[in-house]
Scaffold this active site. Structure first.
Site, PDB file in Angstrom:
ATOM      1  N   ASN A   1      16.573 -14.044  19.340  1.00 25.78           N
ATOM      2  CA  ASN A   1      17.020 -14.576  20.640  1.00 25.78           C
ATOM      3  C   ASN A   1      15.933 -15.393  21.322  1.00 25.78           C
ATOM      4  OD1 ASN A   1      15.468 -12.301  21.152  1.00 25.78           O
ATOM      5  ND2 ASN A   1      16.652 -11.682  22.944  1.00 25.78           N
TER       6      ASN A   1
ATOM      7  N   ASP B   1      11.117  -2.651  20.058  1.00 29.12           N
ATOM      8  CA  ASP B   1      11.825  -3.542  21.003  1.00 29.12           C
ATOM      9  C   ASP B   1      10.816  -4.161  21.977  1.00 29.12           C
ATOM     10  OD1 ASP B   1      13.757  -4.999  22.231  1.00 29.12           O
ATOM     11  OD2 ASP B   1      14.844  -3.309  23.108  1.00 29.12           O
TER      12      ASP B   1
END
Lengths: 436, 310
Positions: free
Chosen positions: A95, A310
């Site tokens: 992303n 993450d």
């Protein structure tokens, strides 16, 4: 080809300290007193002081922000944070801006990783064009690119259309691809800002209900079973998801469904919402005590396969604002080990072999890396991390290598300091400094 | 640092003190042609509104002016916010320009808390005039002032808050304050409009209005916030009105002394029947009037020496 002698290390924290001789890119020999023998002729000696030796960590879930948001992180700064955190391989999420949904972008990221040379940077390819969930990206082309992409994810967005998800699982089978799902049913999380529960209700934050994750996980397990595709569930956050995974793995033990948990979901709860400080804003959101304990148990018993950070750096202006305007995400690469030690090792849920399993071996297996997550043994690639298990350190966001400073662990004392990291025999980090 | 950000954590003594001050101010100004006190002369109060509002903004403006403060109104649509300036930079600009107090309304829950954090160092005070779905503390204080006038002490009184609890900052502030002041609170709404953790607020949660009515000393109707609703929270306005609207028949089930409140703006005919809204049992205009005195009291406590910590 350099020769490095690692003096006084304990592989997996077991037994008396030994020496490890690294010759070129491989572990040549392990044993006591190697400096007295042929190993005497070495280029460098790393005095490890009894540190635990583990295979270098592999992070399946890193946001490096390059291309597009180089003010938040770059391949170089992220790689630096990774090496300092004990990592030898990271998977850079798709992303970015532009999205990594084509061979050009994934090759750029891969090439930048090679140029920096501190960790192996494996780009993750987007599952769908522009992360929009509508049309499959050129998955095979990304696989055949120089980056040899194997893991695909629209992370940040859920592949919510069941038909697109089915097609992704089916299509990637032909080249052994893995579809990594950000499990979030979007209709149940419209406007969501925090875990749906007492704290969010009291603070007036729209809720992100646990079933929004669990429904997608259950659906995708069934789709993986039906299609024969390989599914990886990103950042599992709820007790219910752990139960679904436990059920699925008891039914289908073929290893084609795997899952990760983040360090922050192993430690923090939605009690942190109290101050409205967006440093605690993350997606999926911080959950409850019950969820945290369930996730720890699930990681310990293998229901959840591995830890993934993450790692999500953000520029200051994207975090120093109102809660609803802030971007979700927190730093993770340099604090992951400490949190795993605190939540899993010091609680007796994992020993050091277990740490190696969840931070290195399983992530490497899931992603199909053959040179990472290997045993600490002679003849194996010298991808290693040395950890001082007793040393504690205080997290200071400003001192972390990432460009962002958005660490919710600011000021926290964490156990487990990385003494050194080696990537294919080269010392990439030593005593808190990277080596280029 | 002294701010008024929420009623949660506002202790009974402080809340009562503010209400008493409001009452004193009201009595002082009663019948005066010139409603002006010199108390905050030379102090600068800025209203910073990121959401449209008539009654709250005007109420604060009048309150400040009646206390002789210099009041400056900033709305997001006509300020640098429109050019993309962040809340933080806007706040620091206002403080640097000399604002002693910033009164903020913002669509984001917690915005007032964030503002207070940024302004703590420079000493500018913050009043939360409504932040997202979180709190609206001066509304709760003016509701309490109105209930005190109508009912006397609130301790032991049973008060229902009815309607869109999920999206209501008014409800959240009122639950905390009314409980702090000793009242029993019952929340009445369809399950879709009850927040997931409301059972832990120390209030009873009910889904039927009619059985509650005879036991109530007051009923607070809430606005149905259609603008915050994604997906159907109830089948139709008609069905909502049938189940939860305060009509004349329901008014008749309330005890004689019971009072009806609504924070406005009202959806007449849906949430509340016009005849009920305009009846002497309703205290809706009294709420607006008390709002000015309560906000004067809050500014007095913040800017004229007495500290509020909440």
């Amino acid at each position: 080809m350099s020769r490095v002698l690692l003096k006084d290390v304990r592989p997996y924290g077991v037994g008396d300290p030994v020496d490890v001789l690294v010759d070129g890119e491989v572990i040549a020999e392990i044993g006591p007193g190697l400096e007295l023998g042929p190993a005497a002729d070495v280029d460098e000696i790393v005095h490890a002081g009894g540190a635990v030796a583990l295979p270098g960590f592999v992070d399946l879930h890193t946001h490096l922000r390059e291309p597009g948001r180089e003010d938040a992180e770059t391949v170089e700064t992220g790689s630096t944070a990774a090496a300092l955190g004990g990592y030898t391989a990271v998977f850079a999420m798709a992303n970015t801006d532009p999205v990594a949904d084509n061979a050009v972008i994934v090759e750029h990221v891969w090439r930048r990783g090679r140029e920096v040379g501190l960790v192996d940077v494996h780009p993750v390819g987007a599952v769908t064009v522009g992360l929009k969930g509508e049309k499959l990206a050129e998955l095979g082309t990304m696989r055949r690119s120089a980056a040899e992409v194997r893991v695909f994810s629209d992370d940040g967005h859920c592949v919510h259309d069941p038909l697109i998800m089915r097609r992704a699982l089916e299509y990637t089978k032909s080249f052994g691809g893995v579809v990594a799902q950000h499990a979030e049913e979007p209709r149940l999380t419209v406007g969501a800002q925090a875990h749906e529960g007492a704290n969010a209700a009291r603070l007036g934050l729209a809720g992100w209900p646990a079933p929004a994750e669990e429904a997608i996980v259950a659906r995708d397990c069934l789709l993986a079973g039906h299609t024969g595709g390989t599914l990886h569930i990103c950042h599992v956050s709820t007790e219910g998801t752990a139960e679904i995974l436990r059920w699925w793995k008891s039914r289908e033990a073929d290893g084609r469904v795997s899952a990760e948990v983040t360090p922050h979901h192993l430690l923090l709860t939605d009690d942190r919402l109290e101050t409205y400080d967006p440093v605690n804003k993350v997606n999926p959101p911080l959950r409850t005590d019950a969820d945290v304990l369930a996730l720890r148990r699930a990681l310990a018993d293998g229901t959840v396969d591995c830890v993934a950070t993450d790692h999500a750096p953000h520029a200051a202006q994207d975090k120093d604002c109102e809660w609803s305007a802030a971007k979700p995400g927190m730093l993770g690469l340099q604090t992951a080990l400490g949190i795993v030690v605190q939540t899993m090792v010091r609680t007796g849920l994992l020993d050091w072999r277990g740490v190696a399993r969840v931070m290195s071996e399983r992530p490497a297996e899931i992603a199909g890396l053959t040179g990472q997550g290997r045993p600490v043994a002679a003849g194996e690639p010298a991808n290693l991390v040395l950890v001082d298990p007793d040393a504690e350190w205080t997290v200071r966001g400003a001192e972390l290598a990432s460009l962002g400073e958005n660490s919710p662990f600011e000021g926290m004392r964490l156990p487990g300091r990385v003494v050194a990291t080696l990537l294919r025999g080269k010392v990439t980090a030593h005593e808190g400094k990277v080596r280029r | 640092m002294r701010h008024l950000l929420s009623t949660e954590g506002l202790d009974a003594a402080t809340a009562t003190s503010v209400l008493d001050t409001a009452d004193t101010l009201k009595q002082t100004l009663l019948g005066r042609e010139v409603k002006k006190l010199p108390t905050l002369r030379g102090r600068t109060v800025v209203t910073l509104f990121y959401e449209n509002s008539t009654r709250t903004r005007v109420s604060f403006e009048i309150a400040g002016k009646w206390m002789s403060a210099d009041v400056i109104n900033v709305s997001a649509s006509s300020s640098s916010v429109n050019k993309g300036e962040s809340l933080r930079d806007t706040a620091l600009t206002l403080a640097a320009a000399g604002a002693d107090c910033v009164i903020i309304r913002h669509p984001a829950s917690g915005a007032a808390h964030r503002l207070a954090g940024w302004l703590d160092e420079v000493g500018t005070q913050v009043v939360n005039a409504g932040d997202g779905m979180h709190e609206h503390p001066t509304q709760a204080l003016l509701d309490a002032a109105t209930l005190r006038e109508r009912l006397g002490e609130l301790s032991g009184r049973r008060i229902a808050i009815v309607g869109d609890l999920l999206h209501s900052r008014v409800a959240r502030s009122n639950v905390h304050l009314l409980r702090t002041l000793g009242a029993e609170v019952v929340l009445v709404a369809p399950p879709t409009l009850v927040p997931a953790g409301a059972q832990q607020w120390g209030a009873e949660v009910r889904h039927e209005l009619d059985p509650e009515l005879p036991k109530l000393d007051a009923v607070m109707m809430l606005r149905v916030q259609a603008e915050r609703m994604h997906g159907g929270f109830f089948p139709s306005a008609r069905e909502y009105s049938i189940a939860y609207g305060l009509n004349e028949a329901r008014l008749g089930k309330l005890p004689e002394h019971a009072v009806v409140l609504h924070p406005g703006p009202m959806l007449r005919g849906m949430e509340i029947a016009p005849a009920v809204a305009d009846s002497p049992r309703a205290a809706i205009t009294q709420q607006v009037s008390n709002g000015v005195h309560v906000r004067m009291a809050v500014l007095y406590h913040l800017l004229a020496g007495e500290e509020i910590t909440a």
